[in-house]
Design a protein around this motif. Structure first.
Motif, short mmCIF file in Angstrom:
data_model
loop_
_atom_site.label_atom_id
_atom_site.label_comp_id
_atom_site.label_asym_id
_atom_site.label_seq_id
_atom_site.Cartn_x
_atom_site.Cartn_y
_atom_site.Cartn_z
N VAL A 1 47.17 59.07 35.57
CA VAL A 1 46.25 58.03 36.03
C VAL A 1 46.58 57.71 37.48
O VAL A 1 47.73 57.46 37.83
CB VAL A 1 46.36 56.75 35.17
CG1 VAL A 1 45.47 55.65 35.72
CG2 VAL A 1 45.98 57.06 33.72
N LEU A 2 45.55 57.74 38.33
CA LEU A 2 45.71 57.45 39.74
C LEU A 2 45.44 55.97 39.99
O LEU A 2 44.43 55.44 39.49
CB LEU A 2 44.74 58.29 40.57
CG LEU A 2 44.80 59.80 40.34
CD1 LEU A 2 43.70 60.50 41.13
CD2 LEU A 2 46.17 60.34 40.71
N LEU A 3 46.31 55.31 40.73
CA LEU A 3 46.11 53.91 41.08
C LEU A 3 45.66 53.83 42.53
O LEU A 3 46.39 54.23 43.44
CB LEU A 3 47.39 53.10 40.89
CG LEU A 3 47.24 51.62 41.28
CD1 LEU A 3 46.38 50.89 40.26
CD2 LEU A 3 48.58 50.97 41.42
N PHE A 4 44.43 53.35 42.71
CA PHE A 4 43.85 53.15 44.03
C PHE A 4 43.87 51.66 44.36
O PHE A 4 43.74 50.83 43.46
CB PHE A 4 42.40 53.64 44.07
CG PHE A 4 42.26 55.12 43.99
CD1 PHE A 4 42.28 55.89 45.16
CD2 PHE A 4 42.09 55.77 42.79
CE1 PHE A 4 42.14 57.26 45.10
CE2 PHE A 4 41.95 57.15 42.72
CZ PHE A 4 41.98 57.90 43.88
N ALA A 5 44.02 51.32 45.64
CA ALA A 5 44.05 49.92 46.06
C ALA A 5 43.24 49.74 47.33
O ALA A 5 43.09 50.65 48.14
CB ALA A 5 45.48 49.46 46.27
N LYS A 6 42.72 48.50 47.48
CA LYS A 6 41.96 48.14 48.68
C LYS A 6 42.12 46.64 48.89
O LYS A 6 41.99 45.87 47.95
CB LYS A 6 40.49 48.49 48.51
CG LYS A 6 39.62 48.13 49.70
CD LYS A 6 38.16 48.51 49.44
CE LYS A 6 37.26 48.14 50.58
NZ LYS A 6 37.22 49.12 51.64
N ASN A 7 42.39 46.24 50.11
CA ASN A 7 42.45 44.82 50.47
C ASN A 7 41.21 44.44 51.24
O ASN A 7 40.81 45.14 52.16
CB ASN A 7 43.68 44.53 51.34
CG ASN A 7 44.94 44.47 50.53
OD1 ASN A 7 45.00 43.80 49.51
ND2 ASN A 7 45.95 45.19 50.97
N ILE A 8 40.63 43.33 50.86
CA ILE A 8 39.53 42.74 51.62
C ILE A 8 39.98 41.32 51.93
O ILE A 8 40.03 40.47 51.05
CB ILE A 8 38.21 42.74 50.84
CG1 ILE A 8 37.78 44.17 50.54
CG2 ILE A 8 37.13 41.99 51.61
CD1 ILE A 8 36.49 44.31 49.78
N GLY A 9 40.37 41.09 53.16
CA GLY A 9 40.85 39.77 53.56
C GLY A 9 42.18 39.47 52.91
O GLY A 9 42.84 40.34 52.36
N LEU A 10 42.56 38.25 52.97
CA LEU A 10 43.82 37.81 52.36
C LEU A 10 43.49 36.72 51.37
O LEU A 10 42.99 35.66 51.74
CB LEU A 10 44.78 37.28 53.42
CG LEU A 10 45.24 38.32 54.44
CD1 LEU A 10 46.06 37.63 55.52
CD2 LEU A 10 46.06 39.40 53.77
N ASP B 1 37.06 38.17 48.42
CA ASP B 1 38.00 38.26 49.53
C ASP B 1 39.35 38.42 48.85
O ASP B 1 40.05 37.43 48.62
CB ASP B 1 37.93 36.99 50.37
CG ASP B 1 38.66 37.11 51.68
OD1 ASP B 1 38.87 38.24 52.15
OD2 ASP B 1 39.04 36.06 52.23
N ALA B 2 39.70 39.64 48.46
CA ALA B 2 40.84 39.82 47.57
C ALA B 2 41.44 41.21 47.69
O ALA B 2 40.98 42.05 48.46
CB ALA B 2 40.39 39.58 46.13
N HIS B 3 42.47 41.41 46.89
CA HIS B 3 43.10 42.72 46.72
C HIS B 3 42.48 43.33 45.46
O HIS B 3 42.37 42.67 44.44
CB HIS B 3 44.61 42.54 46.54
CG HIS B 3 45.34 43.81 46.31
ND1 HIS B 3 45.54 44.74 47.31
CD2 HIS B 3 45.91 44.33 45.20
CE1 HIS B 3 46.21 45.77 46.83
NE2 HIS B 3 46.44 45.54 45.55
N PHE B 4 42.06 44.59 45.56
CA PHE B 4 41.45 45.29 44.44
C PHE B 4 42.29 46.49 44.06
O PHE B 4 42.89 47.14 44.93
CB PHE B 4 40.06 45.81 44.82
CG PHE B 4 39.06 44.74 45.08
CD1 PHE B 4 38.35 44.18 44.05
CD2 PHE B 4 38.82 44.30 46.37
CE1 PHE B 4 37.41 43.19 44.29
CE2 PHE B 4 37.89 43.32 46.63
CZ PHE B 4 37.19 42.76 45.58
N ILE B 5 42.27 46.82 42.78
CA ILE B 5 42.82 48.08 42.32
C ILE B 5 41.81 48.75 41.39
O ILE B 5 40.93 48.09 40.84
CB ILE B 5 44.19 47.93 41.59
CG1 ILE B 5 44.05 47.05 40.34
CG2 ILE B 5 45.25 47.41 42.54
CD1 ILE B 5 45.30 47.05 39.46
N ALA B 6 41.95 50.03 41.26
CA ALA B 6 41.16 50.81 40.31
C ALA B 6 42.06 51.90 39.76
O ALA B 6 42.73 52.58 40.53
CB ALA B 6 39.93 51.40 40.97
#
Length: 164
Positions: free
Chosen positions: A150-159, A118-123
């Protein structure tokens, strides 16, 4: 995450161990993997073993899994903790075994991984790594910026915030 595999097309994750060292190194030193990596040089076995031992000793900071399909290892994914005063972020990276590429393994193993946090992700993905870009976008990651190819992708799952 399941340590036992179900039959069929599913991919399950298990925690990596030192017994995976040779396999992980072979996947890491594969020419296509090296071309997609931020550090594209070949890794020596003893350096890899030191890195893996250190990584496995810090499960609160780095987590490494082996993806298996019908009992056969087909890839690996890793989450590295990045913290600042505001947020806990997990940086993801992944590698698909050369013999398992083109079968949707990356998408399946990362889908499994994302269900555990349940977090913030980057790739961070090199801009010419079309397969990983497609995986990130397919998982709902959003492109935030490009920095030196380099591309920075992000995704939030919950807080998931760091508590003071």
């Amino acid at each position: 995450m399941s340590s036992n595999l179900s039959s069929g097309n599913s991919v399950c994750l298990r925690v990596a161990s030192l017994s995976d060292a040779t396999r992980l190194l072979a996947w890491r030193n594969d020419p296509a993997t090296r071309a997609a990596s931020h550090h594209s040089g070949e890794i020596a076995f003893l350096d890899h073993l030191d890195w893996l031992q250190s990584s496995l000793a810090q499960p609160g900071r780095r987590r490494i899994w082996i993806a298996e399909k019908a009992g056969v290892p087909v890839g690996t994914c890793r989450a590295d903790l990045r913290m600042d005063a505001q947020e806990t972020t997990w940086e993801l990276s992944w590698t698909v075994a050369p013999e398992a590429r083109g079968q949707g393994v990356a998408h399946k193993m990362l889908t499994e991984l994302l269900t555990t946090f349940d977090a913030h992700f980057i790739a961070q993905v090199k801009k010419d790594n079309l397969a990983s870009i497609k995986v990130a976008q397919g998982l709902g990651f959003v492109l935030e910026r490009e920095d030196n190819g380099v591309l920075l992708f992000a995704k939030n799952i919950g807080l998931f915030k760091v508590l003071d």
